[in-house]
Design an enzyme around this catalytic site. Structure first.
Site, PDB file in Angstrom:
ATOM      1  N   TYR A   1      35.452  28.407  40.828  1.00 47.85           N
ATOM      2  CA  TYR A   1      35.612  29.756  40.262  1.00 47.85           C
ATOM      3  C   TYR A   1      34.936  29.885  38.896  1.00 47.85           C
ATOM      4  CZ  TYR A   1      38.421  30.832  44.256  1.00 47.85           C
ATOM      5  OH  TYR A   1      38.812  31.042  45.566  1.00 47.85           O
TER       6      TYR A   1
ATOM      7  N   ARG B   1      31.524  30.815  39.891  1.00 48.24           N
ATOM      8  CA  ARG B   1      31.471  32.210  40.370  1.00 48.24           C
ATOM      9  C   ARG B   1      31.461  33.172  39.180  1.00 48.24           C
ATOM     10  NH1 ARG B   1      31.163  29.500  43.988  1.00 48.24           N
ATOM     11  NH2 ARG B   1      29.043  30.245  43.850  1.00 48.24           N
TER      12      ARG B   1
ATOM     13  N   GLN C   1      38.315  44.230  48.325  1.00 48.89           N
ATOM     14  CA  GLN C   1      38.679  42.824  48.559  1.00 48.89           C
ATOM     15  C   GLN C   1      37.882  41.933  47.618  1.00 48.89           C
ATOM     16  OE1 GLN C   1      38.908  42.086  53.125  1.00 48.89           O
ATOM     17  NE2 GLN C   1      37.745  43.960  52.836  1.00 48.89           N
ATOM     18  N   ASN C   2      36.923  42.534  46.914  1.00 53.56           N
ATOM     19  CA  ASN C   2      36.039  41.734  46.062  1.00 53.56           C
ATOM     20  C   ASN C   2      36.738  41.374  44.759  1.00 53.56           C
ATOM     21  OD1 ASN C   2      34.265  42.172  48.075  1.00 53.56           O
ATOM     22  ND2 ASN C   2      33.042  43.685  46.988  1.00 53.56           N
ATOM     23  N   VAL C   3      36.461  40.173  44.296  1.00 56.91           N
ATOM     24  CA  VAL C   3      37.069  39.733  43.034  1.00 56.91           C
ATOM     25  C   VAL C   3      36.106  39.940  41.865  1.00 56.91           C
ATOM     26  CG1 VAL C   3      38.622  38.124  44.202  1.00 56.91           C
ATOM     27  CG2 VAL C   3      36.395  37.300  43.415  1.00 56.91           C
ATOM     28  N   ASP C   4      34.900  40.431  42.170  1.00 53.12           N
ATOM     29  CA  ASP C   4      33.966  40.720  41.068  1.00 53.12           C
ATOM     30  C   ASP C   4      34.397  42.015  40.362  1.00 53.12           C
ATOM     31  OD1 ASP C   4      32.701  43.111  42.245  1.00 53.12           O
ATOM     32  OD2 ASP C   4      31.700  41.761  43.645  1.00 53.12           O
TER      33      ASP C   4
ATOM     34  N   HIS D   1      42.503  41.168  46.347  1.00 61.67           N
ATOM     35  CA  HIS D   1      42.433  39.698  46.340  1.00 61.67           C
ATOM     36  C   HIS D   1      42.278  39.112  44.945  1.00 61.67           C
ATOM     37  CE1 HIS D   1      41.071  39.824  50.842  1.00 61.67           C
ATOM     38  NE2 HIS D   1      42.362  40.035  50.682  1.00 61.67           N
TER      39      HIS D   1
ATOM     40  N   THR E   1      32.637  45.032  54.960  1.00 60.46           N
ATOM     41  CA  THR E   1      33.672  44.027  55.241  1.00 60.46           C
ATOM     42  C   THR E   1      33.681  43.739  56.732  1.00 60.46           C
ATOM     43  OG1 THR E   1      36.036  43.537  55.291  1.00 60.46           O
ATOM     44  CG2 THR E   1      35.452  45.870  55.201  1.00 60.46           C
TER      45      THR E   1
END
Ligand code: OAD
Length: 233
Positions: A54, A57, A87-90, A105, A177
């Site tokens: 991570y 990332r 759903q993206n963590v960016d 997420h 997705t």
């Protein structure tokens, strides 16, 4: 009153910004075993490896930009009451100017407690210039800081507010997705009977024909341009 427009986005939304999707050929889960870096068991087994994954990332995120698709999603706030469920963590929706975002997420730029990951008192935003978590960095409750990511095997606390938004939508737009991961993939089933559903994805995605989905078979940027035109009519 403005119509309610809800987006549900996944990794394909950020693909044109240069962030790999997960399940396409060459995707992230081909390079890293998902159970090693995105499950609670993987973190318990090898926290150093997971932190490293991570940290990398996050460093990559600082070198990429929102694409035209993210910008067009944000631009629709002029005419619609927009919520983005991602759903993206960016943080590319934020950086493109969207205001109402539900991260199902988690968020890459945040860290939290290993003991109580969903305790709001323990969630911190990492500095933009050095977004690294080191072993030994502590959360407010004294436990090791960990990424604020919902891993497989963990609950998805933001699913309830996401369901409420989808149920109120006049228009639902699903972008990029594969609809493989639940509970996110189940959100389409909460759309009300009057809701018009669009899907933007260059590939076929499994969904129920009873939903009457209008599939725009294009990438996020080109697909969003087409959607903007369709929504003018
Ligand atoms: P996937 O990698 O499963 O699916 C990506 C989708 O994006 C596919 O349907 C592609 O066809 C589509 N796609 C590829 N390029 C595109 C483009 N330029 N424009 C639009 N669409 C494009 O990613 P997700 O469905 O987001 O969770 O994966 C869901 C969850 O699985 C992720 O949030 C992550 C992962 O494991 C966690 O890590 C907890």
């Amino acid at each position: 009153m403005k119509q309610k427009l809800v987006f549900l986005t996944g990794a394909g939304m950020s693909a044109e910004s240069g962030i790999s999707t997960f399940r396409d050929s060459g995707g992230l889960w081909e390079q890293y075993p998902v159970e090693a870096v995105a499950s609670i068991q993987g973190y318990e087994r090898d926290p150093e490896l997971v932190q490293k994954f991570y940290n990398e990332r996050r460093q990559q995120l600082s070198s990429v930009q929102p694409n035209e698709g993210h910008k067009l999603v944000a631009s629709l706030e002029d005419k619609f009451n927009v919520t983005v469920i991602t759903q993206n963590v960016d943080n590319l929706h934020e950086r493109a100017g969207s205001h109402n975002i539900i991260h199902l997420h988690g968020e890459l730029m945040k860290a939290t407690s290993s003991r109580h990951p969903n305790d709001p008192n323990c969630i911190v935003t990492l500095p933009d210039d050095n977004p690294i978590i080191r072993m030994g960095d502590k959360a407010k409750d004294g436990s090791q800081l960990r990424p604020f990511i919902v891993w497989f095997g963990e609950s998805v606390p933001m699913i309830e507010p996401a369901i409420e938004e989808v149920a109120k939508a006049d228009i639902l737009v699903v972008i990029g997705t594969s609809l493989n991961v639940y509970p996110a993939a189940g959100l389409l089933n909460y759309a009300n009977e009057h809701c018009k559903i669009y899907l933007i994805d260059p590939k076929d995605v499994p969904y129920s024909p009873t939903l009457g989905i209008h599939h725009i078979m294009k990438g996020a940027s080109e697909g969003m341009k087409e959607l903007v035109e369709l929504l003018k009519n």
